[in-house]
Structures are given as C-alpha cells and as structure tokens.
Design a protein around this motif. Structure first.
Motif, PDB file in Angstrom:
ATOM      1  N   LEU A  73       0.987  -1.117  -0.060  1.00 60.04           N
ATOM      2  CA  LEU A  73       0.042  -0.033  -0.023  1.00 60.04           C
ATOM      3  C   LEU A  73       1.016   1.167  -0.051  1.00 60.04           C
ATOM      4  O   LEU A  73       0.439   2.290  -0.481  1.00 60.04           O
ATOM      5  CB  LEU A  73      -0.951   0.118   1.416  1.00 60.04           C
ATOM      6  N   LEU A  74       2.242   1.287   0.694  1.00 66.89           N
ATOM      7  CA  LEU A  74       2.914   2.346   0.772  1.00 66.89           C
ATOM      8  C   LEU A  74       3.920   2.588  -0.497  1.00 66.89           C
ATOM      9  O   LEU A  74       3.925   3.730  -1.278  1.00 66.89           O
ATOM     10  CB  LEU A  74       3.698   2.407   2.051  1.00 66.89           C
ATOM     11  N   VAL A  75       4.524   1.619  -0.862  1.00 66.12           N
ATOM     12  CA  VAL A  75       5.662   1.909  -1.904  1.00 66.12           C
ATOM     13  C   VAL A  75       5.106   2.156  -3.249  1.00 66.12           C
ATOM     14  O   VAL A  75       5.703   2.943  -3.992  1.00 66.12           O
ATOM     15  CB  VAL A  75       6.453   0.502  -1.994  1.00 66.12           C
ATOM     16  N   PRO A  76       4.160   1.503  -3.927  1.00 64.70           N
ATOM     17  CA  PRO A  76       3.571   1.771  -5.296  1.00 64.70           C
ATOM     18  C   PRO A  76       3.207   3.329  -5.105  1.00 64.70           C
ATOM     19  O   PRO A  76       3.248   3.939  -6.222  1.00 64.70           O
ATOM     20  CB  PRO A  76       2.486   0.794  -5.510  1.00 64.70           C
ATOM     21  N   ARG A  77       2.557   3.765  -4.105  1.00 71.74           N
ATOM     22  CA  ARG A  77       2.142   5.234  -4.246  1.00 71.74           C
ATOM     23  C   ARG A  77       3.204   6.099  -3.967  1.00 71.74           C
ATOM     24  O   ARG A  77       3.129   6.970  -4.655  1.00 71.74           O
ATOM     25  CB  ARG A  77       1.294   5.359  -2.908  1.00 71.74           C
ATOM     26  N   VAL A  78       4.236   5.645  -3.485  1.00 66.50           N
ATOM     27  CA  VAL A  78       5.401   6.526  -3.323  1.00 66.50           C
ATOM     28  C   VAL A  78       5.984   6.518  -4.765  1.00 66.50           C
ATOM     29  O   VAL A  78       6.714   7.465  -5.179  1.00 66.50           O
ATOM     30  CB  VAL A  78       6.607   6.004  -2.182  1.00 66.50           C
ATOM     31  N   LEU A  79       6.070   5.375  -5.545  1.00 63.48           N
ATOM     32  CA  LEU A  79       6.985   5.254  -6.690  1.00 63.48           C
ATOM     33  C   LEU A  79       5.727   6.213  -7.652  1.00 63.48           C
ATOM     34  O   LEU A  79       6.545   6.871  -8.757  1.00 63.48           O
ATOM     35  CB  LEU A  79       6.683   3.826  -7.043  1.00 63.48           C
ATOM     36  N   ALA A  80       4.645   6.194  -7.769  1.00 59.33           N
ATOM     37  CA  ALA A  80       3.840   7.056  -8.631  1.00 59.33           C
ATOM     38  C   ALA A  80       4.081   8.305  -8.273  1.00 59.33           C
ATOM     39  O   ALA A  80       4.195   9.244  -8.989  1.00 59.33           O
ATOM     40  CB  ALA A  80       2.142   6.683  -8.152  1.00 59.33           C
ATOM     41  N   ASP A  81       4.175   8.952  -6.696  1.00 60.49           N
ATOM     42  CA  ASP A  81       4.469  10.391  -6.624  1.00 60.49           C
ATOM     43  C   ASP A  81       5.950  10.835  -7.056  1.00 60.49           C
ATOM     44  O   ASP A  81       5.954  11.970  -7.602  1.00 60.49           O
ATOM     45  CB  ASP A  81       4.255  10.567  -5.271  1.00 60.49           C
ATOM     46  N   ILE A  82       6.941   9.932  -7.035  1.00 59.72           N
ATOM     47  CA  ILE A  82       7.968  10.259  -7.647  1.00 59.72           C
ATOM     48  C   ILE A  82       8.125  10.783  -8.969  1.00 59.72           C
ATOM     49  O   ILE A  82       8.992  11.531  -9.375  1.00 59.72           O
ATOM     50  CB  ILE A  82       9.395   9.220  -7.370  1.00 59.72           C
ATOM     51  N   LEU A  83       7.215  10.078  -9.811  1.00 54.25           N
ATOM     52  CA  LEU A  83       7.363  10.650 -11.064  1.00 54.25           C
ATOM     53  C   LEU A  83       6.556  11.892 -11.595  1.00 54.25           C
ATOM     54  O   LEU A  83       6.585  12.099 -12.636  1.00 54.25           O
ATOM     55  CB  LEU A  83       6.523   9.228 -11.882  1.00 54.25           C
ATOM     56  N   VAL A  84       5.875  12.338 -10.533  1.00 51.45           N
ATOM     57  CA  VAL A  84       5.266  13.759 -10.686  1.00 51.45           C
ATOM     58  C   VAL A  84       5.745  14.878 -10.050  1.00 51.45           C
ATOM     59  O   VAL A  84       6.333  14.687  -9.011  1.00 51.45           O
ATOM     60  CB  VAL A  84       3.727  13.738 -10.515  1.00 51.45           C
ATOM     61  N   PRO A  85       5.755  15.973 -10.236  1.00 55.03           N
ATOM     62  CA  PRO A  85       6.348  17.195 -10.004  1.00 55.03           C
ATOM     63  C   PRO A  85       5.648  17.353  -8.382  1.00 55.03           C
ATOM     64  O   PRO A  85       4.556  17.137  -8.209  1.00 55.03           O
ATOM     65  CB  PRO A  85       5.884  18.490 -10.555  1.00 55.03           C
ATOM     66  N   PRO A  86       6.540  17.818  -7.415  1.00 53.93           N
ATOM     67  CA  PRO A  86       5.970  17.875  -6.114  1.00 53.93           C
ATOM     68  C   PRO A  86       4.679  18.811  -5.905  1.00 53.93           C
ATOM     69  O   PRO A  86       4.036  18.436  -5.219  1.00 53.93           O
ATOM     70  CB  PRO A  86       7.225  18.836  -5.435  1.00 53.93           C
ATOM     71  N   SER A  87       4.351  19.823  -6.700  1.00 54.55           N
ATOM     72  CA  SER A  87       3.273  20.575  -6.567  1.00 54.55           C
ATOM     73  C   SER A  87       2.031  19.706  -7.090  1.00 54.55           C
ATOM     74  O   SER A  87       0.986  20.181  -6.565  1.00 54.55           O
ATOM     75  CB  SER A  87       3.490  21.835  -7.607  1.00 54.55           C
ATOM     76  N   GLU A  88       2.163  18.731  -7.795  1.00 52.61           N
ATOM     77  CA  GLU A  88       0.983  17.814  -8.206  1.00 52.61           C
ATOM     78  C   GLU A  88       0.922  16.471  -7.294  1.00 52.61           C
ATOM     79  O   GLU A  88      -0.064  15.698  -7.615  1.00 52.61           O
ATOM     80  CB  GLU A  88       1.315  17.397  -9.753  1.00 52.61           C
ATOM     81  N   ARG A  89       1.532  16.586  -6.340  1.00 54.74           N
ATOM     82  CA  ARG A  89       1.455  15.211  -5.178  1.00 54.74           C
ATOM     83  C   ARG A  89       0.507  15.647  -4.337  1.00 54.74           C
ATOM     84  O   ARG A  89       0.492  16.448  -3.270  1.00 54.74           O
ATOM     85  CB  ARG A  89       2.805  15.032  -4.632  1.00 54.74           C
ATOM     86  N   HIS A  90      -0.758  15.057  -4.548  1.00 52.73           N
ATOM     87  CA  HIS A  90      -1.893  15.378  -3.746  1.00 52.73           C
ATOM     88  C   HIS A  90      -2.428  13.807  -3.254  1.00 52.73           C
ATOM     89  O   HIS A  90      -2.157  12.820  -3.914  1.00 52.73           O
ATOM     90  CB  HIS A  90      -2.821  16.051  -4.178  1.00 52.73           C
ATOM     91  N   ILE A  91      -3.023  13.579  -2.255  1.00 59.27           N
ATOM     92  CA  ILE A  91      -3.335  12.481  -1.704  1.00 59.27           C
ATOM     93  C   ILE A  91      -4.777  12.639  -0.841  1.00 59.27           C
ATOM     94  O   ILE A  91      -5.061  13.857  -0.239  1.00 59.27           O
ATOM     95  CB  ILE A  91      -2.343  11.566  -0.741  1.00 59.27           C
ATOM     96  N   HIS A  92      -5.916  11.998  -1.341  1.00 55.56           N
ATOM     97  CA  HIS A  92      -7.116  11.924  -0.622  1.00 55.56           C
ATOM     98  C   HIS A  92      -7.034  11.725   0.701  1.00 55.56           C
ATOM     99  O   HIS A  92      -6.355  10.913   1.098  1.00 55.56           O
ATOM    100  CB  HIS A  92      -8.071  11.140  -1.582  1.00 55.56           C
ATOM    101  N   TYR A  93      -7.954  12.530   1.485  1.00 61.97           N
ATOM    102  CA  TYR A  93      -7.657  12.323   3.009  1.00 61.97           C
ATOM    103  C   TYR A  93      -7.967  10.823   3.421  1.00 61.97           C
ATOM    104  O   TYR A  93      -7.268  10.156   4.279  1.00 61.97           O
ATOM    105  CB  TYR A  93      -8.809  13.293   3.720  1.00 61.97           C
ATOM    106  N   TYR A  94      -9.090   9.996   2.803  1.00 61.92           N
ATOM    107  CA  TYR A  94      -9.369   8.702   3.084  1.00 61.92           C
ATOM    108  C   TYR A  94      -8.264   7.722   2.661  1.00 61.92           C
ATOM    109  O   TYR A  94      -7.956   6.940   3.411  1.00 61.92           O
ATOM    110  CB  TYR A  94     -10.627   8.178   2.684  1.00 61.92           C
ATOM    111  N   GLU A  95      -7.643   8.151   1.587  1.00 60.80           N
ATOM    112  CA  GLU A  95      -6.393   7.303   1.215  1.00 60.80           C
ATOM    113  C   GLU A  95      -5.432   7.307   2.368  1.00 60.80           C
ATOM    114  O   GLU A  95      -4.466   6.403   2.519  1.00 60.80           O
ATOM    115  CB  GLU A  95      -5.956   7.566   0.025  1.00 60.80           C
ATOM    116  N   CYS A  96      -5.180   8.529   2.683  1.00 62.55           N
ATOM    117  CA  CYS A  96      -3.961   8.973   3.740  1.00 62.55           C
ATOM    118  C   CYS A  96      -4.400   8.122   4.967  1.00 62.55           C
ATOM    119  O   CYS A  96      -3.751   7.477   5.698  1.00 62.55           O
ATOM    120  CB  CYS A  96      -4.034   9.997   4.167  1.00 62.55           C
ATOM    121  N   VAL A  97      -5.772   7.944   5.456  1.00 59.76           N
ATOM    122  CA  VAL A  97      -6.231   7.168   6.725  1.00 59.76           C
ATOM    123  C   VAL A  97      -5.838   6.004   6.269  1.00 59.76           C
ATOM    124  O   VAL A  97      -5.230   5.278   7.387  1.00 59.76           O
ATOM    125  CB  VAL A  97      -7.626   7.582   6.856  1.00 59.76           C
TER     126      VAL A  97
END
Length: 291
Positions: A73-97
């Motif tokens: 649950l953690l690593v694939p999301r981190v991999l996806a965020d690495i490929l986008v600019p920091p300003s476009e890295r967002h996560i839904h509250y419920y996904e964060c929970v």
C-alpha cells in the motif's frame, strides 16, 4: 510515537522528498519486486509442502504476509508520486487514513508476530518433550489471531481518535491522542522487548544446563535467526522515532520511515530462507526436481 507515522506519510505526499528521485525510484521498484516475489514464494512454498507444516514455519508466514501488506500500500504510491512534480502530489484524506492504518498495523504486527514466534522457540527448546502437545494446530491459530487481533484493536483505537478530530480549525486538540499514542508505544515496546529478554533468558538457561549438543546447536540456529529478524525490525523502526525529535532532519525522517517498511521486508525472507535447511531442500526439489 507511532501516531507520528500518520503525519510522516501525509507530509511526504504533500511535499515530497527533494533529492535523487530517479535513483530512489529504481531502488524502491526493485526492492518492492523482490519483497513481493520473495515473500509470496516463501508463503506458497510453506503451504504447498507438507513437510514445512510446522508451527515455526506457519508462524513465519504471518511475518511474510505483514511485509507484503505494509509495502504493497505504501511503496507503489511513493513510486507514483516520484514521477510527478512536487506541486502535483496530492492524496485524498481517506487514502491517507488507509495508509496510516496499514503503516501502524505493519509496525505493530511486526512486534506481535515476532513475540509469538519467540514463544514457539521457547517451547521448542525449553520444553521439547511437550512441544507437540503445546504447539498444536489450534494453538498456532490462536497465536496468529491474537497477534493480528491485538494489533487491529490497538491501531483501530488510535486511528479512531485521529479521525474524530475536526480538521477545519486553526487549533486541533490532540491531548487524548498524544496520551493514547504514548501509552500505546510504551506498552507495545515494553511487551515486545520484555518478552524477547525473558524468552532468551530462559533459552540461555536451558542451553547452559543442558549437556545436549544437538539442543544447543538447534537453539543457536533458530534463535539467532529470530533474534536477527527482531533486531532489524527494532532498529529500523527506532530510527524514524528518534529523528522525529530533530525537525532539521525532516527529509531523513521521511526516508527512514519508508525504509522501515522496505528493509525488514527485504531481509526477512532472505535471512529465514538461508538459515532453514528444510526450506532449502524444499526449494531445490520444487525448482530442480518438480514432479
């Protein structure tokens, strides 16, 4: 302190790390692929080979499942965020929970599963004649349910206290959360460390009073592996807790929080697989002499 992982994960997805994205991406991708393949392979091998249907190996399956859950649950999301600019890295509250729940379950389960594995080693070495009557299939199931159940309840209360808070305020009162989080951490660590110290004290005493070389050899092999797994988990989990006290090392804290999942998940199947002659034999038969 475990509650701080919630904020670490959330902070990571909002701001992200600012260095060496692509080497980190390749490292995490390869590590995740290895974790998934190695742990799935260990679980499948144990469940398909009747000679490995022993409490020691069945209990270890819990650790493999926990490693896969925590990283998937953690690593694939981190991999996806690495490929986008920091300003476009967002996560839904419920996904964060959900990530916070999984991260806390992973850390808590690592302790509880290793505790029940320590109990298995204690019975095997200190009471070998009663081992088959104590460590029955029902006992293995009870220990497994207890390890996961205790972790689920503790983490569920922690996340429940966090979710109830109103986020649309300039000041959020987290006094109860801090008290419970601190109590949770202290009780878990004291129970974990205490059980390991007590178990290995009894095992050491049994080995010193025993004149059986086979018993001492068995204790050395199985207990050294278990203790190694515990120390890897404990140290890798202690680093982000310590770094949380030093805000100037925020970037290192984020990396260490990710490595807390990746390092144990990568090393557990290697250490356990390399140590076990039974797993060696079964793997060789399955790969080189399939029926």
């Amino acid at each position: 302190e475990l509650q701080n992982n919630f904020h670490i994960i959330y902070e990571y997805h909002l701001k992200g790390c600012s260095f060496l994205f692509y080497p980190l991406f390749i490292f995490l991708l390869l590590a995740y692929m290895f974790i998934f393949v190695a742990n799935v392979g260990i679980v499948v091998l144990i469940w398909t080979d009747r000679s490995l249907h022993q409490p020691m190996y069945l209990l270890f399956c819990n650790l493999s499942v926990n490693d896969m859950m925590g990283n998937s649950l953690l690593v694939p999301r981190v991999l996806a965020d690495i490929l986008v600019p920091p300003s476009e890295r967002h996560i839904h509250y419920y996904e964060c929970v959900m990530q916070a729940f999984t991260a806390h379950m992973f850390g808590t389960n690592a302790h509880t599963v290793l505790m029940i594995m320590a109990f298995d080693r204690y019975v095997a070495i200190c009471n070998p004649l009663r081992y088959s009557t104590v460590m029955t299939d029902k006992m293995v199931i009870k220990l497994t349910v207890s390890a996961w159940g205790v972790a689920f309840v503790l983490v569920g209360i922690l996340l429940g206290l966090t979710i109830r808070l109103n986020r649309c305020r300039t000041l959020i009162n987290v006094f109860i959360n801090n008290i419970y989080g601190l109590t949770f951490t202290v009780v878990l660590l004291l129970s974990s460390v205490g059980s390991i110290i007590l178990t290995y004290s009894k095992i050491t005493e049994a080995c010193l009073t025993s004149k059986s070389k086979s018993l001492n050899s068995k204790a050395l092999k199985t207990c050294s592996t278990h203790l190694c797994l515990y120390l890897i988990m404990f140290i890798s989990g202690l680093v982000p807790i310590i770094l949380h006290r030093f805000p100037q090392y925020a970037e290192y804290r984020k990396v260490s929080a990710i490595l807390f999942n990746v390092v144990p998940g990568s090393l557990n199947p290697v250490i356990y697989g390399l140590q076990s002659q039974e797993i060696h034999k079964s793997l060789i038969v399955k790969v080189f002499f399939p029926k």
